[in-house]
Write a protein that holds these residues in place. Structure first.
Motif, short mmCIF file in Angstrom:
data_model
loop_
_atom_site.label_atom_id
_atom_site.label_comp_id
_atom_site.label_asym_id
_atom_site.label_seq_id
_atom_site.Cartn_x
_atom_site.Cartn_y
_atom_site.Cartn_z
N ALA A 64 0.81 -1.22 0.00
CA ALA A 64 0.00 0.00 0.00
C ALA A 64 0.84 1.26 0.00
N LEU A 124 -8.87 -10.05 3.21
CA LEU A 124 -9.23 -9.01 2.25
C LEU A 124 -9.16 -7.60 2.83
N PRO A 169 -4.72 -6.14 4.66
CA PRO A 169 -3.61 -5.37 4.08
C PRO A 169 -3.77 -3.86 4.16
N LEU A 170 -4.98 -3.36 4.10
CA LEU A 170 -5.17 -1.91 4.18
C LEU A 170 -5.41 -1.42 5.60
N SER A 221 -0.73 -6.83 6.12
CA SER A 221 -0.89 -8.24 5.74
C SER A 221 -0.22 -9.19 6.72
N SER A 263 -5.76 -12.22 -1.61
CA SER A 263 -5.95 -10.85 -1.18
C SER A 263 -4.82 -9.94 -1.66
N TRP A 319 -5.16 -6.71 -4.08
CA TRP A 319 -4.77 -5.37 -3.64
C TRP A 319 -3.58 -4.84 -4.43
N THR A 320 -2.63 -5.70 -4.76
CA THR A 320 -1.50 -5.27 -5.57
C THR A 320 -1.97 -4.78 -6.93
N VAL A 369 -5.01 -3.65 -7.77
CA VAL A 369 -5.78 -2.41 -7.61
C VAL A 369 -4.85 -1.22 -7.35
N ILE A 370 -3.92 -1.38 -6.44
CA ILE A 370 -3.03 -0.27 -6.08
C ILE A 370 -2.08 0.07 -7.24
#
Length: 158
Positions: free
Chosen positions: A28, A102, A105-106, A110, A134, A138-139, A141-142
């Motif tokens: 993130a 899910l 991580p944010l 993680s 997850s 997230w990787t 999306v980010i």
């Protein structure tokens, strides 16, 4: 001189891998920094940050039992429950490993999400599968958001 620039650039990607593996820096933080600030290749940054993060998350899962044994020797098996632990258990009972993986991580990182999942009884294989899925999501999306200049955290917060 081009050779020196290539070497320097190579070390930047090694640094992305290493920083991706550190709790609280993780994907993130390092992905937007590397892509937006340093102008690095988005696909390579995403892949290396993911691999770095997965490597240390897998280590947390793999060595959890050793940590638990060490802690029990050091502190005993006390069963006193704090309010924080009660809230964590309530969240675990409601969402389980999929929710923790899910959201973790944010919200908490993680590594902590994997640790808490195993602590509350998730099987190692289940934790590995959910944490991997997850972190891939997230990787992706980010990385895409960073490539297009969207701050994911501000977008999620509304």
């Amino acid at each position: 001189m081009d050779f020196l620039q290539d070497v320097n650039e190579g070390w930047q990607y090694v640094l992305v891998f290493l920083l991706g593996s550190i709790p609280w820096v993780e994907i993130a933080a390092i992905i937007p920094i590397a892509i937006i600030v340093a102008g690095m290749n988005a696909v390579l940054v995403g892949l290396l940050a993911l691999l770095g993060n997965l490597a240390t998350v897998y280590l947390v899962i793999l060595y959890f039992e050793k940590f638990r044994q060490w802690r029990e020797r050091k502190k005993g098996t006390g069963n006193d429950k704090s309010k924080r632990r009660e809230r964590a258990e309530a969240a675990w009972n409601k969402y389980g490993m999929p929710g923790l993986a899910l959201l973790g991580p944010l919200l908490i990182g993680s590594h902590i999400a994997a640790f808490v999942g195993i602590l509350f009884g998730a099987k190692k294989k289940t934790a590995v599968i959910w944490m991997t899925l997850s972190l891939i999501v997230w990787t992706t999306v980010i990385t895409i958001a960073s490539h297009y200049g969207i701050n994911v955290i501000d977008f999620i917060r509304g």
